[in-house]
Write a protein that holds these residues in place. Structure first.
Motif, PDB file in Angstrom:
ATOM      1  N   ARG A 131     -14.362  10.371   7.434  1.00 38.75           N
ATOM      2  CA  ARG A 131     -13.720   9.125   7.879  1.00 38.75           C
ATOM      3  C   ARG A 131     -12.200   9.241   7.780  1.00 38.75           C
ATOM      4  N   ALA A 132     -11.720   9.890   6.738  1.00 39.35           N
ATOM      5  CA  ALA A 132     -10.278  10.099   6.601  1.00 39.35           C
ATOM      6  C   ALA A 132      -9.770  11.022   7.707  1.00 39.35           C
ATOM      7  N   ARG A 144     -12.429  11.683  -5.866  1.00 42.68           N
ATOM      8  CA  ARG A 144     -12.965  10.441  -5.298  1.00 42.68           C
ATOM      9  C   ARG A 144     -11.822   9.560  -4.785  1.00 42.68           C
ATOM     10  N   HIS A 145     -11.806   9.335  -3.486  1.00 41.58           N
ATOM     11  CA  HIS A 145     -10.764   8.484  -2.909  1.00 41.58           C
ATOM     12  C   HIS A 145     -11.109   8.162  -1.453  1.00 41.58           C
ATOM     13  N   THR A 146     -10.794   6.943  -1.052  1.00 44.09           N
ATOM     14  CA  THR A 146     -10.919   6.538   0.339  1.00 44.09           C
ATOM     15  C   THR A 146      -9.521   6.308   0.889  1.00 44.09           C
ATOM     16  N   TYR A 147      -9.088   7.173   1.795  1.00 39.97           N
ATOM     17  CA  TYR A 147      -7.746   7.049   2.352  1.00 39.97           C
ATOM     18  C   TYR A 147      -7.658   5.873   3.315  1.00 39.97           C
ATOM     19  N   THR A 148      -6.535   5.175   3.259  1.00 37.47           N
ATOM     20  CA  THR A 148      -6.253   4.109   4.218  1.00 37.47           C
ATOM     21  C   THR A 148      -5.303   4.648   5.280  1.00 37.47           C
ATOM     22  N   ASN A 200     -11.235  14.994  -0.028  1.00 34.80           N
ATOM     23  CA  ASN A 200     -11.597  13.827  -0.834  1.00 34.80           C
ATOM     24  C   ASN A 200     -13.091  13.546  -0.713  1.00 34.80           C
ATOM     25  N   ALA A 217     -16.468  10.016   2.954  1.00 38.05           N
ATOM     26  CA  ALA A 217     -15.043   9.681   2.833  1.00 38.05           C
ATOM     27  C   ALA A 217     -14.151  10.704   3.522  1.00 38.05           C
ATOM     28  N   SER A 218     -14.499  11.978   3.445  1.00 38.42           N
ATOM     29  CA  SER A 218     -13.638  13.002   4.034  1.00 38.42           C
ATOM     30  C   SER A 218     -13.646  12.943   5.558  1.00 38.42           C
TER      31      SER A 218
END
Length: 300
Positions: free
Chosen positions: A279-280, A240-244, A271, A276-277
């Motif tokens: 969008r990253a 679980r992570h949202t990359y910036t 991720n 999230a994936s």
């Protein structure tokens, strides 16, 4: 000029499907893949780790994607030394007594590889196969016996494109890096660079070694502080992570450097959750295109 292909490690993840990223009318199996292939030029097939691929799916995947699209296919768990449920095997290969886990002897591995590779042949012959991803378990620490096993497992795929991801941090520690590069280079396999949270016992250093001139691979697993946990319910939290964009910018420079050493670089986001994936992956495409738009592959 080398190409950089950016995508995700699944296009069928239930959380992604439920997120609304796929437009209305394109949420069935065919619509999802066709839509995904208009946005990204590469995807990883992770379902083949949990169960054997089918010839029918490979044919359909090839038909539903345009020329130039690539599938990176994850090797079946038994082919990389992971515990494998008997139910994941074809019925005629399951041992008697319905054991929970399969004991992999040489004959079974040979037959599993034959069926696995045969099912993927349509991707290979259509030019859609990017690489086979051999992800080795976290308990496979570097050493003579481990090197022998890596050679043995990847050797079954002789003549196929292969990339190797090590989950044990020791393979990419400073004192081991040169030996790992020599091993993978001698086998003709691409090294997989990874992004995870650092400073944890299971953290793999983000080394971007290019060990095969044809291909380099980067997989972004997120930066969860639970990375490597095997506690109940931890699997989703591990990814679980949202990359910036600030987190991705240094990696864009590393990816461009890798592209100077390999014909192609595949950048894949693993991720979660929801969208999230994707969008990253979109953010990474934008970041790369700002500096060198002609290097970033796309599908028309």
């Amino acid at each position: 000029m080398a190409e950089i292909l950016v995508g995700t490690c699944s296009w069928t993840d239930p959380a992604l499907v439920a997120s609304g990223w796929y437009p209305a009318g394109k949420r069935d199996a065919e619509g999802r893949l066709r839509h995904y292939a208009t946005r990204f030029p590469v995807v990883e097939v992770d379902s083949t780790y949990y169960g054997m691929p089918s010839l029918r799916n490979s044919v359909l995947w090839a038909q539903r994607t345009p020329p130039g699209f690539r599938f990176d296919v994850k090797a079946f768990s038994l082919l990389t030394g992971h515990p494998t449920r008997a139910a994941a095997l074809p019925a005629d290969l399951r041992p008697p007594g319905d054991p929970t886990r399969v004991r992999a002897d040489a004959g079974l591995l040979r037959e599993v590889w034959q069926r696995f590779s045969s099912a993927l042949e349509p991707l290979r012959t259509s030019g859609r196969l990017g690489t086979l991803l051999f992800q080795f378990p976290p308990w496979l620490a570097p050493g003579p016996r481990a090197e022998q096993l890596v050679e043995e497992y990847t050797g079954r795929a002789e003549g196929w494109p292969v990339a190797v991801e090590f989950r044990h941090p020791g393979w990419w520690k400073a004192e081991q890096q040169a030996a790992t590069v020599r091993l993978l280079g001698s086998l003709g396999t691409a090294a997989v660079a990874v992004d995870t949270a650092q400073g944890l016992p299971a953290s793999v250093p983000p080394v971007t070694a290019v060990t095969a001139p044809r291909l380099a691979v980067v997989r972004f697993h997120g930066r969860s502080t639970t990375w490597g946990s095997t506690a109940p319910g931890s699997k989703v939290e591990n990814y679980r992570h949202t990359y910036t964009e600030a987190e991705l910018a240094p990696w864009a420079s590393r990816v461009r450097e890798m592209s100077r050493q390999a014909d192609s670089v595949h950048v894949l986001f693993n991720n979660c959750c929801a969208d999230a994936s994707v969008r990253a992956a979109e953010a990474m495409q934008r970041t790369l295109e700002k500096a060198a738009p002609s290097m970033v592959g796309g599908i028309g």
